[in-house]
Design a protein around this motif. Structure first.
Motif, PDB file in Angstrom:
ATOM      1  N   UNK B  97       0.833  -1.210   0.000  1.00  0.00           N
ATOM      2  CA  UNK B  97       0.000   0.000   0.000  1.00  0.00           C
ATOM      3  C   UNK B  97       0.869   1.261   0.000  1.00  0.00           C
ATOM      4  N   UNK B  98       2.050   1.179   0.615  1.00  0.00           N
ATOM      5  CA  UNK B  98       2.941   2.343   0.655  1.00  0.00           C
ATOM      6  C   UNK B  98       3.319   2.750  -0.769  1.00  0.00           C
ATOM      7  N   UNK B  99       3.645   1.764  -1.596  1.00  0.00           N
ATOM      8  CA  UNK B  99       4.014   2.067  -2.983  1.00  0.00           C
ATOM      9  C   UNK B  99       2.815   2.601  -3.768  1.00  0.00           C
ATOM     10  N   UNK B 100       1.664   1.957  -3.618  1.00  0.00           N
ATOM     11  CA  UNK B 100       0.483   2.368  -4.386  1.00  0.00           C
ATOM     12  C   UNK B 100       0.059   3.786  -4.007  1.00  0.00           C
ATOM     13  N   UNK B 101       0.150   4.104  -2.719  1.00  0.00           N
ATOM     14  CA  UNK B 101      -0.296   5.419  -2.256  1.00  0.00           C
ATOM     15  C   UNK B 101       0.605   6.564  -2.715  1.00  0.00           C
ATOM     16  N   UNK B 102       1.829   6.233  -3.077  1.00  0.00           N
ATOM     17  CA  UNK B 102       2.736   7.287  -3.519  1.00  0.00           C
ATOM     18  C   UNK B 102       2.529   7.606  -4.997  1.00  0.00           C
ATOM     19  N   UNK B 103       1.717   6.797  -5.658  1.00  0.00           N
ATOM     20  CA  UNK B 103       1.526   7.006  -7.104  1.00  0.00           C
ATOM     21  C   UNK B 103       0.377   7.995  -7.318  1.00  0.00           C
ATOM     22  N   UNK B 104       0.545   8.954  -8.266  1.00  0.00           N
ATOM     23  CA  UNK B 104      -0.512   9.960  -8.468  1.00  0.00           C
ATOM     24  C   UNK B 104      -1.832   9.324  -8.910  1.00  0.00           C
ATOM     25  N   UNK B 105      -2.887  10.058  -8.716  1.00  0.00           N
ATOM     26  CA  UNK B 105      -4.212   9.554  -9.092  1.00  0.00           C
ATOM     27  C   UNK B 105      -4.277   9.269 -10.587  1.00  0.00           C
ATOM     28  N   UNK B 106      -4.916   8.154 -10.919  1.00  0.00           N
ATOM     29  CA  UNK B 106      -5.000   7.696 -12.301  1.00  0.00           C
ATOM     30  C   UNK B 106      -6.212   6.777 -12.416  1.00  0.00           C
ATOM     31  N   UNK B 107      -6.653   6.527 -13.636  1.00  0.00           N
ATOM     32  CA  UNK B 107      -7.754   5.579 -13.829  1.00  0.00           C
ATOM     33  C   UNK B 107      -7.259   4.142 -13.894  1.00  0.00           C
ATOM     34  N   UNK B 108      -5.938   3.995 -14.024  1.00  0.00           N
ATOM     35  CA  UNK B 108      -5.376   2.652 -14.194  1.00  0.00           C
ATOM     36  C   UNK B 108      -5.419   1.865 -12.882  1.00  0.00           C
ATOM     37  N   UNK B 109      -5.268   0.556 -12.999  1.00  0.00           N
ATOM     38  CA  UNK B 109      -5.099  -0.284 -11.806  1.00  0.00           C
ATOM     39  C   UNK B 109      -3.631  -0.187 -11.378  1.00  0.00           C
ATOM     40  N   UNK B 110      -3.424  -0.013 -10.079  1.00  0.00           N
ATOM     41  CA  UNK B 110      -2.050   0.053  -9.567  1.00  0.00           C
ATOM     42  C   UNK B 110      -1.696  -1.305  -8.967  1.00  0.00           C
ATOM     43  N   UNK B 111      -0.589  -1.870  -9.425  1.00  0.00           N
ATOM     44  CA  UNK B 111      -0.204  -3.211  -8.970  1.00  0.00           C
ATOM     45  C   UNK B 111       1.223  -3.195  -8.423  1.00  0.00           C
ATOM     46  N   UNK B 112       1.380  -2.835  -7.134  1.00  0.00           N
ATOM     47  CA  UNK B 112       2.704  -2.953  -6.529  1.00  0.00           C
ATOM     48  C   UNK B 112       3.029  -4.429  -6.337  1.00  0.00           C
ATOM     49  N   UNK B 113       4.269  -4.805  -6.536  1.00  0.00           N
ATOM     50  CA  UNK B 113       4.641  -6.210  -6.314  1.00  0.00           C
ATOM     51  C   UNK B 113       6.092  -6.340  -5.837  1.00  0.00           C
ATOM     52  N   UNK B 114       6.328  -7.421  -5.097  1.00  0.00           N
ATOM     53  CA  UNK B 114       7.682  -7.794  -4.662  1.00  0.00           C
ATOM     54  C   UNK B 114       7.964  -9.210  -5.127  1.00  0.00           C
TER      55      UNK B 114
END
Ligand SMILES: [Zn+2]
Lengths: 344, 243
Positions: B97-114
């Protein structure tokens, strides 16, 4: 100024999470031990990742209990001591991280303690250690003889070339169908049997202070398997007695050899296997030949891993000006230095 | 409220101190994996830069996982012991969630992964909706193929986030041929302690003594044992006993 030196000590090198408060290096105000034995019993031995996870569950609860039982505040403490090796790296890291956090938050000196020095100092709760001394350290991970020329100096003069004695106990226990850990069960069973199998005593004649237990282990396993194949039933009590006799003979033999060469005031018996009655009884007998040497046995309840012993060793390290910075790391293969000229 | 945030859940290390919604100091490094050596000195340094003492902190926020087991051990143990010993609050935040929350607002799906090795990942899927990040797929441990298959069914564009994303670009090309996807630029690939403080600020404090990392995966030994002992419990109070 108060004369009390209180040390908050941490131990998490294997499968016990322990936190203790020790006064002046010799008095236990609290010694909280959370053991994971029931968890690792499921797997027949300690699983490192599981051990690390349990340590994290337990760590603050143990600190809380240790301070409460000792009726101590952080402001009463003089230092924080922690085991930083040897042991399982993931397990050690939990104790080290926690000890650093407490030391930093309360501005206390941080004392790094070698786990094996801790085992030796468990004997300090019986009587003060007098130097020079020898220590026979026997546990699940280590079997070594250590020379202590003066306070806070530890020099290995001999060690196992393969398995630790405690490791051999656990493997033999598995063959006998015992649950982990089996040291105490074998010890009890051995007292009801006879040494009829005459298993090998490794390196008995060699002029050094080293041990070997893998040959004994193989001989034991072969004997049991051979009997299984020819459908012969062996006496478990005699098997246990024979195995234990061999281990005790080898340990006693090398210890006596060391006592002849090193003129010491005390012989310290410590480590998890130091709780073994066969070994304790044997050393009592053998030490009669050395009237000038006092036998100092770690108390039964402090032979296993615990933070009280780390607090006792930490007190001596503190007195000798040893301390670590906040970058202290775990050292899973930490070892004492060798006695000069006696390297492996 | 003064917050101290710690993220050592993967190779990067980030420590920040904030007061409410204002950043006071932050250090993020990616040079070493040895968080055991660097974490405490970094905390000391960041507090000093923020001109605060550890006892001034009201709440410790930690990246609780998923991530590297060793990294989580060090971060979570340090955070929970600090909070416990200064008697302040503790909050755990998803490392993804830390990575996803740092990304600007967008219509795309955000998929942080390790990367979780052997073509497995720890991943979650988020989407910005009305200024808030919604969870579309809960964080989990799954194969990269399985993740791609789930994503292939969605209409939205996909943005993968995190330094490990590039490792899987060949697999993305195969599994997501018909989809529009991209990998977020490097500037969003690292966790920010400041973002962590802001997420942790809004959450409810936890019970410190029970707090453990979110590994999202049992150890191999436990998985095997549960297969052989269907009656067995994943967790039982009797496993650890105070003596
Ligand atoms: Zn030990």
């Amino acid at each position: 100024m108060s004369k009390r030196t209180l040390i908050l000590a941490f131990e998490s090198s294997c499968d016990e999470t322990s936190v203790a408060v020790i006064e002046n290096g010799s008095k236990i105000l609290s010694n909280v031990v959370a053991t994971q034995i029931n968890s690792h019993k499921r797997f027949g031995g300690v699983v490192p990742e599981v051990a690390s996870r349990h340590h994290i569950e337990q760590i603050t609860g143990c600190i809380d209990d240790a301070l409460r039982i000792a009726k101590a505040q952080y402001s009463d403490l003089s230092a924080v001591a922690v085991t930083y090796g040897p042991g399982l790296v993931g397990a050690l890291l939990v104790g080290v991280a926690a000890a650093k956090a407490v030391a930093f938050a309360h501005n206390l000196p941080l004392i790094p303690v070698n786990h094996m020095a801790g085992h030796i100092y468990a004997a300090r709760f019986v009587a003060p250690i007098e130097f020079p001394a020898l220590a026979l350290l026997v546990s699940g991970g280590h079997t070594e003889i250590v020379y202590l020329p003066t306070e806070n100096e530890f020099q290995i003069i001999g060690e196992t070339r393969d398995d630790a004695a405690g490791e051999a106990y656990d493997k033999v226990g598995r063959v006998l169908g015992m649950t982990y850990p089996s040291g105490k069960q074998i010890d009890d069973l051995a007292h009801t049997g006879q040494d009829t199998f005459n298993f090998p005593r490794a390196m008995e004649k060699e002029n050094n202070f080293d041990f070997s237990f893998s040959g004994l282990k193989s001989a034991f396993i072969n004997t049991v398997h051979h009997a299984d194949q020819i459908k012969e039933t062996l006496s478990k009590a005699d098997l246990a007695a024979s195995f234990q006799q061999s281990v005790v003979d080898v340990l006693a033999n090398k210890t006596i050899r060391a006592l002849k060469q090193f003129k010491v005031k005390q012989l310290i018996l410590a480590g998890g296997v130091a709780a073994n009655n066969g070994l304790r009884e044997r050393l009592d007998i053998e030490l009669k030949a050395f009237p000038e040497v006092k036998l100092l046995k770690a108390p039964l309840n402090l032979c296993g891993d615990n933070a009280a012993m780390i607090g006792a060793a930490g007190y001596v390290a503190l007195k000798n000006g040893i301390h670590a910075d906040l970058d202290l790391n775990a050292d899973p293969s930490l070892e004492f230095e060798w006695y000069p000229g006696m390297e492996k | 409220m003064k917050l101290l945030a710690i993220d050592t859940s993967n190779q990067p290390l980030s420590v920040a101190v904030a007061e409410d919604n204002k950043l006071l100091a932050e250090v993020t490094t990616c040079v070493t994996k040895n968080h055991s050596v660097t974490l405490m000195p970094t905390i000391k340094e960041v507090l000093k830069a923020a001109q605060l003492e550890i006892k001034d902190i009201d709440r410790v926020v930690v990246a609780q996982g998923p991530g590297s087991y060793t990294g989580l051990r060090i971060g979570v143990t340090t955070a929970k012991t600090l909070a416990f010993t200064i008697q302040k609050e503790l909050v755990g935040v998803s490392s993804l969630a830390i990575l996803a929350n740092a990304y600007p607002q967008t219509d795309a799906l955000l998929v942080p992964l390790f990367d979780a090795r052997r073509e497995n990942v720890f991943a979650a899927v988020y989407k910005w909706q009305k200024d808030e990040l919604q969870v579309i797929l809960e964080e989990q441990h799954l194969s990269i193929q399985e993740l791609c298959q789930k994503l292939a069914k969605r209409r939205e564009r996909i943005i993968f986030i995190g330094i490990d994303s590039n490792k899987f670009s060949k697999i993305f090309q195969v599994e997501l041929t018909m989809k529009k996807y991209s990998i977020a630029p490097e500037q969003f690939a690292y966790p920010s302690g400041f973002v962590l403080t802001q997420l942790g600020r809004q959450m409810k404090p936890v019970q410190i003594s029970d707090f453990v990392p979110r590994y999202l995966r049992l150890t191999q030994a436990e998985t095997q044992w549960l297969q052989n002992n269907p009656e067995g419990k994943k967790y039982d109070e009797s496993y650890v006993k105070k003596i």
